[in-house]
Design an enzyme around this catalytic site. Structure first.
Site, PDB file in Angstrom:
ATOM      1  N   HIS A  52      -1.424   4.456  -0.122  1.00  0.00           N
ATOM      2  CA  HIS A  52      -2.191   4.264  -1.352  1.00  0.00           C
ATOM      3  C   HIS A  52      -3.662   4.574  -1.140  1.00  0.00           C
ATOM      4  CE1 HIS A  52      -3.670   2.009  -4.971  1.00  0.00           C
ATOM      5  NE2 HIS A  52      -2.582   2.552  -5.468  1.00  0.00           N
ATOM      6  N   CYS A  53      -4.185   4.220   0.017  1.00  0.00           N
ATOM      7  CA  CYS A  53      -5.610   4.415   0.294  1.00  0.00           C
ATOM      8  C   CYS A  53      -6.018   5.878   0.319  1.00  0.00           C
ATOM      9  CB  CYS A  53      -5.975   3.795   1.639  1.00  0.00           C
ATOM     10  SG  CYS A  53      -5.733   2.021   1.757  1.00  0.00           S
ATOM     11  N   ILE A  54      -5.089   6.770   0.634  1.00  0.00           N
ATOM     12  CA  ILE A  54      -5.446   8.181   0.803  1.00  0.00           C
ATOM     13  C   ILE A  54      -5.098   9.019  -0.429  1.00  0.00           C
ATOM     14  CG2 ILE A  54      -5.189   7.979   3.290  1.00  0.00           C
ATOM     15  CD1 ILE A  54      -2.601   9.605   3.087  1.00  0.00           C
ATOM     16  N   GLY A  71      -3.400   2.907   4.252  1.00  0.00           N
ATOM     17  CA  GLY A  71      -2.037   3.400   4.128  1.00  0.00           C
ATOM     18  C   GLY A  71      -1.927   4.500   3.089  1.00  0.00           C
ATOM     19  N   ASN A  86       0.829  -1.201   0.000  1.00  0.00           N
ATOM     20  CA  ASN A  86       0.000   0.000   0.000  1.00  0.00           C
ATOM     21  C   ASN A  86       0.868   1.258   0.000  1.00  0.00           C
ATOM     22  OD1 ASN A  86      -2.141   2.041   1.190  1.00  0.00           O
ATOM     23  ND2 ASN A  86      -3.247   0.198   0.579  1.00  0.00           N
TER      24      ASN A  86
END
Length: 339
Positions: free
Chosen positions: A331-333, A329, A281
């Site tokens: 990547h998620c944001i 993490g 991530n």
């Protein structure tokens, strides 16, 4: 279910790989207090990620009007703040999946959003967020009837889509859809030719096993995937099942897929049940890779892996404990807008 109207693929659009050039990155300023034990600490961590990305490319931060002053204080003047209403802070999932055609025209593939199977309320503003971003970017919008999130797919930009069995086919998202129907819709919306299904992770209950915490394309024919070497890992069998499912696969162009194994951060860094320890991530941007730093020995090993995978990009490590505690993490944001 599937719509009879023209799809992005019908119009010649395809989602570029994350490692292709970006016009900018989109993020959403943290606001949902129930997700974060210390919201201000999380905002400082978001700012650190934003500044790291800004060293490589422009960045637009969506912010609620009532949070603008605090965001400006932490972000400074080199990051664009855009007033957009929203409910939560995960741009990968609420944001649009941008697609482009051969002439460079940009469009947005917009899936329906229901907060990962109705886990958080309200989510109506997040459900509208992708369309609002598309309008701001002047991108043509294509709406899908499928409930899906950007973190649930990884694409190689060459027609191959990677996803998981535990996510989109889950009854909390698409109870009326068969796996075959989901396959066809993903190809139609993202301009794909082949979908590779991994088992996923039913024990990861925050996203129901998003692929961006398991395995992602890092180059044509190359997938970074979580290894299964730790005999004490409670998810070892799950990780091995994903490895086994990818072994021997070919991409949409017929290239054999090479797997690069990567560990998770040591469990000693974990804070709370939702804590995200995934190095998969991470986020690839123009000239760089922003990866999480957990303060454990694995940080150094993983940095070397990324340096080998991306010899022409600078690897930037950012402390993300105050983000990871919310279940995601780097990547998620983030969500890339392609060049």
């Amino acid at each position: 279910m599937q719509s009879a109207v023209a799809t992005p693929r019908d119009r010649g659009y395809r989602m570029p790989a994350e490692f292709a050039p970006h016009a900018r990155t989109w993020m959403m300023w943290p606001c949902r207090a129930e997700v974060w034990p210390d919201l201000e600490a999380t905002r400082r961590a978001y700012a650190a990620v934003a500044h790291a990305i800004r060293e490589f490319e422009p960045l637009s931060m969506a912010v609620r009007p009532q949070d603008r002053a605090g965001a400006e204080a932490l972000l400074g003047r080199d990051i664009d703040l855009i007033d957009i209403p929203f409910d939560d802070s995960w741009a990968r999932d609420a944001g649009p999946n941008f697609v482009v055609d051969a002439k460079g025209n940009k469009a947005a593939a917009l899936f329906r959003f229901n907060a990962w199977g109705g886990k958080y309320h309200p989510f109506d503003q997040d459900a509208a967020f992708g369309a609002r971003v598309a309008e701001l970017c002047g991108a043509r919008a294509f709406a899908s009837g499928l409930i899906a999130e950007g973190g649930g797919v990884s694409v190689d930009g060459d027609g191959t889509i990677l996803t998981t069995e535990t996510c989109f086919p889950n009854a909390n998202r698409n109870p009326g859809w068969s796996r075959d129907a989901i396959t066809e819709e993903l190809k139609a919306m993202l301009g794909g030719d082949k979908v590779i299904w991994l088992p996923g992770n039913a024990d990861e209950t925050e996203t129901d096993g998003h692929v961006d915490g398991i395995a992602v394309f890092v180059a044509p024919g190359v997938v970074l995937i979580e290894g299964a070497d730790d005999p004490n890992d409670p998810w070892r069998a799950i990780k091995q099942a994903n490895i086994d499912a990818l072994a021997g696969q070919t991409d949409a162009k017929g290239r054999p897929i090479r797997m690069v194994m990567i560990p998770e951060a040591e469990e000693s860094c974990t804070i709370g049940d939702r804590f995200c320890r995934s190095y998969v991530n991470s986020y690839v941007c123009n000239g760089g890779v922003v990866m999480p730093r957990y303060g454990t020995a694995s940080d150094g090993w993983v940095r070397e892996i990324f340096e080998d995978l991306f010899p022409d990009r600078r690897i930037s490590l950012i402390d993300i404990a105050d983000i990871a505690v919310g279940g995601g993490g780097v990547h998620c944001i983030t969500q890339q807008e392609p060049a």
